[in-house]
Design a protein around this motif. Structure first.
Motif, PDB file in Angstrom:
ATOM      1  N   HIS A 103       8.662  15.187   6.351  1.00  0.00           N
ATOM      2  CA  HIS A 103       8.473  15.669   4.930  1.00  0.00           C
ATOM      3  C   HIS A 103       7.048  16.272   4.591  1.00  0.00           C
ATOM      4  O   HIS A 103       6.998  16.759   3.571  1.00  0.00           O
ATOM      5  N   GLY A 104       6.313  16.132   5.695  1.00  0.00           N
ATOM      6  CA  GLY A 104       4.971  16.622   5.405  1.00  0.00           C
ATOM      7  C   GLY A 104       4.010  15.568   4.882  1.00  0.00           C
ATOM      8  O   GLY A 104       4.454  14.803   4.105  1.00  0.00           O
ATOM      9  N   THR A 105       2.661  15.903   5.093  1.00  0.00           N
ATOM     10  CA  THR A 105       1.526  15.041   4.391  1.00  0.00           C
ATOM     11  C   THR A 105       1.879  15.164   2.867  1.00  0.00           C
ATOM     12  O   THR A 105       1.871  16.232   2.173  1.00  0.00           O
ATOM     13  N   ASN A 106       1.871  14.106   2.220  1.00  0.00           N
ATOM     14  CA  ASN A 106       2.219  13.957   0.684  1.00  0.00           C
ATOM     15  C   ASN A 106       3.344  14.446   0.077  1.00  0.00           C
ATOM     16  O   ASN A 106       3.430  15.122  -0.942  1.00  0.00           O
ATOM     17  N   GLY A 107       4.333  14.557   1.208  1.00  0.00           N
ATOM     18  CA  GLY A 107       5.446  15.318   0.797  1.00  0.00           C
ATOM     19  C   GLY A 107       5.789  16.794   0.741  1.00  0.00           C
ATOM     20  O   GLY A 107       6.657  17.339   0.148  1.00  0.00           O
ATOM     21  N   TYR A 108       4.576  17.498   1.395  1.00  0.00           N
ATOM     22  CA  TYR A 108       4.492  18.953   1.194  1.00  0.00           C
ATOM     23  C   TYR A 108       5.033  19.345   2.522  1.00  0.00           C
ATOM     24  O   TYR A 108       4.235  19.898   3.302  1.00  0.00           O
ATOM     25  N   SER A 109       6.719  19.584   2.632  1.00  0.00           N
ATOM     26  CA  SER A 109       6.910  20.072   3.844  1.00  0.00           C
ATOM     27  C   SER A 109       6.935  21.606   4.190  1.00  0.00           C
ATOM     28  O   SER A 109       7.087  22.234   3.188  1.00  0.00           O
TER      29      SER A 109
ATOM     30  N   LEU B 206       2.939   3.381   3.074  1.00  0.00           N
ATOM     31  CA  LEU B 206       4.370   3.563   2.918  1.00  0.00           C
ATOM     32  C   LEU B 206       4.711   4.967   2.865  1.00  0.00           C
ATOM     33  O   LEU B 206       5.729   5.379   3.621  1.00  0.00           O
ATOM     34  N   ALA B 207       4.038   5.697   2.022  1.00  0.00           N
ATOM     35  CA  ALA B 207       4.439   7.130   2.118  1.00  0.00           C
ATOM     36  C   ALA B 207       4.078   8.079   3.415  1.00  0.00           C
ATOM     37  O   ALA B 207       4.645   8.970   3.627  1.00  0.00           O
ATOM     38  N   SER B 208       3.235   7.435   3.911  1.00  0.00           N
ATOM     39  CA  SER B 208       2.890   8.420   5.115  1.00  0.00           C
ATOM     40  C   SER B 208       3.839   8.322   6.207  1.00  0.00           C
ATOM     41  O   SER B 208       3.781   9.063   7.181  1.00  0.00           O
ATOM     42  N   SER B 209       4.906   7.270   6.178  1.00  0.00           N
ATOM     43  CA  SER B 209       5.793   7.219   7.191  1.00  0.00           C
ATOM     44  C   SER B 209       6.787   8.348   6.943  1.00  0.00           C
ATOM     45  O   SER B 209       7.408   8.606   7.824  1.00  0.00           O
ATOM     46  N   CYS B 210       6.801   8.915   5.660  1.00  0.00           N
ATOM     47  CA  CYS B 210       7.518  10.119   5.397  1.00  0.00           C
ATOM     48  C   CYS B 210       7.171  11.281   5.871  1.00  0.00           C
ATOM     49  O   CYS B 210       7.829  12.465   6.013  1.00  0.00           O
TER      50      CYS B 210
ATOM     51  N   THR C 118      11.808  -1.816  -5.061  1.00  0.00           N
ATOM     52  CA  THR C 118      10.456  -1.784  -5.547  1.00  0.00           C
ATOM     53  C   THR C 118       9.752  -0.598  -4.689  1.00  0.00           C
ATOM     54  O   THR C 118       9.442   0.173  -5.286  1.00  0.00           O
ATOM     55  N   GLU C 119       9.971  -0.763  -3.328  1.00  0.00           N
ATOM     56  CA  GLU C 119       9.345   0.279  -2.582  1.00  0.00           C
ATOM     57  C   GLU C 119       9.757   1.713  -2.902  1.00  0.00           C
ATOM     58  O   GLU C 119       9.030   2.756  -2.988  1.00  0.00           O
ATOM     59  N   ILE C 120      11.192   2.059  -3.224  1.00  0.00           N
ATOM     60  CA  ILE C 120      11.798   3.097  -3.579  1.00  0.00           C
ATOM     61  C   ILE C 120      11.222   3.556  -4.883  1.00  0.00           C
ATOM     62  O   ILE C 120      10.842   4.717  -4.871  1.00  0.00           O
ATOM     63  N   ARG C 121      11.005   2.779  -5.755  1.00  0.00           N
ATOM     64  CA  ARG C 121      10.474   3.251  -7.026  1.00  0.00           C
ATOM     65  C   ARG C 121       8.951   3.702  -7.005  1.00  0.00           C
ATOM     66  O   ARG C 121       8.642   4.627  -7.613  1.00  0.00           O
ATOM     67  N   LEU C 122       8.301   3.009  -6.346  1.00  0.00           N
ATOM     68  CA  LEU C 122       6.783   3.130  -5.772  1.00  0.00           C
ATOM     69  C   LEU C 122       6.677   4.638  -5.248  1.00  0.00           C
ATOM     70  O   LEU C 122       5.931   5.162  -5.593  1.00  0.00           O
ATOM     71  N   LEU C 123       7.454   4.360  -4.179  1.00  0.00           N
ATOM     72  CA  LEU C 123       7.446   6.126  -3.483  1.00  0.00           C
ATOM     73  C   LEU C 123       7.953   7.078  -4.412  1.00  0.00           C
ATOM     74  O   LEU C 123       7.316   8.123  -4.373  1.00  0.00           O
ATOM     75  N   ALA C 124       8.942   6.872  -5.348  1.00  0.00           N
ATOM     76  CA  ALA C 124       9.337   8.016  -6.428  1.00  0.00           C
ATOM     77  C   ALA C 124       8.111   8.339  -7.153  1.00  0.00           C
ATOM     78  O   ALA C 124       7.904   9.419  -7.573  1.00  0.00           O
ATOM     79  N   GLU C 125       7.322   7.481  -7.748  1.00  0.00           N
ATOM     80  CA  GLU C 125       6.110   7.663  -8.520  1.00  0.00           C
ATOM     81  C   GLU C 125       4.987   8.327  -7.746  1.00  0.00           C
ATOM     82  O   GLU C 125       4.548   9.301  -8.206  1.00  0.00           O
ATOM     83  N   TYR C 126       4.981   8.007  -6.505  1.00  0.00           N
ATOM     84  CA  TYR C 126       3.975   8.679  -5.657  1.00  0.00           C
ATOM     85  C   TYR C 126       4.340  10.066  -5.613  1.00  0.00           C
ATOM     86  O   TYR C 126       3.321  10.929  -5.660  1.00  0.00           O
ATOM     87  N   PHE C 127       5.570  10.355  -5.004  1.00  0.00           N
ATOM     88  CA  PHE C 127       5.482  11.633  -4.637  1.00  0.00           C
ATOM     89  C   PHE C 127       5.636  12.553  -6.021  1.00  0.00           C
ATOM     90  O   PHE C 127       5.470  13.634  -6.045  1.00  0.00           O
ATOM     91  N   SER C 128       6.101  11.957  -7.165  1.00  0.00           N
ATOM     92  CA  SER C 128       6.253  12.688  -8.339  1.00  0.00           C
ATOM     93  C   SER C 128       4.755  13.223  -8.695  1.00  0.00           C
ATOM     94  O   SER C 128       4.702  14.431  -9.407  1.00  0.00           O
ATOM     95  N   THR C 129       3.811  12.600  -8.326  1.00  0.00           N
ATOM     96  CA  THR C 129       2.446  13.000  -8.702  1.00  0.00           C
ATOM     97  C   THR C 129       1.768  13.965  -7.650  1.00  0.00           C
ATOM     98  O   THR C 129       0.674  14.059  -7.960  1.00  0.00           O
TER      99      THR C 129
ATOM    100  N   ASN D 260       0.886  -1.204  -0.143  1.00  0.00           N
ATOM    101  CA  ASN D 260      -0.016   0.034   0.025  1.00  0.00           C
ATOM    102  C   ASN D 260       0.851   1.302   0.203  1.00  0.00           C
ATOM    103  O   ASN D 260       1.279   1.662   0.919  1.00  0.00           O
ATOM    104  N   ILE D 261       1.013   1.754  -1.179  1.00  0.00           N
ATOM    105  CA  ILE D 261       2.112   2.838  -1.231  1.00  0.00           C
ATOM    106  C   ILE D 261       1.585   4.122  -0.492  1.00  0.00           C
ATOM    107  O   ILE D 261       2.579   4.711   0.025  1.00  0.00           O
TER     108      ILE D 261
END
Length: 94
Positions: free
Chosen positions: A34-40, A26-30, A82-93, A22-23
């Motif tokens: 780094h803020g919700t959805n990567g918006y620090s 997984l991203a929520s741990s960041c 795989t998780e790093i690639r999924l996180l990269a795609e997730y945060f890019s969008t 569940n990406i």
């Protein structure tokens, strides 16, 4: 035969469910840094909108010690490729 087929379907479907993490979870741990959805909103780098290749390169650099960080050097090695690639795609969008 019918019972065997049902068991096979259940086995394959349960494997499929766990094959893709569940990406969003997984991203929520960041989010703590780094803020919700990567918006620090602080001094931490913003992850939202980063190019996937850049994100992947930075995570690999943290994982292998090429890039220094007191926190990320502990987190990055724990992720699979795989998780790093999924996180990269997730945060890019975001």
């Amino acid at each position: 035969m019918k019972r065997l087929l049902i068991c096979l379907i259940l086995l394959l479907s349960s494997t499929w469910v766990y094959a893709d993490p569940n990406i969003a979870l997984l991203a929520s741990s960041c989010a703590g840094c780094h803020g919700t959805n990567g918006y620090s909103k602080g001094e931490m780098p913003k992850l939202a909108g980063l190019q996937p290749d850049y994100f992947i390169q930075q995570m690999q650099a943290f994982a292998n010690g090429e890039r220094e960080s007191s926190v990320m050097r502990h987190h990055a090695p724990a992720y699979t490729e795989t998780e790093i690639r999924l996180l990269a795609e997730y945060f890019s969008t975001r």
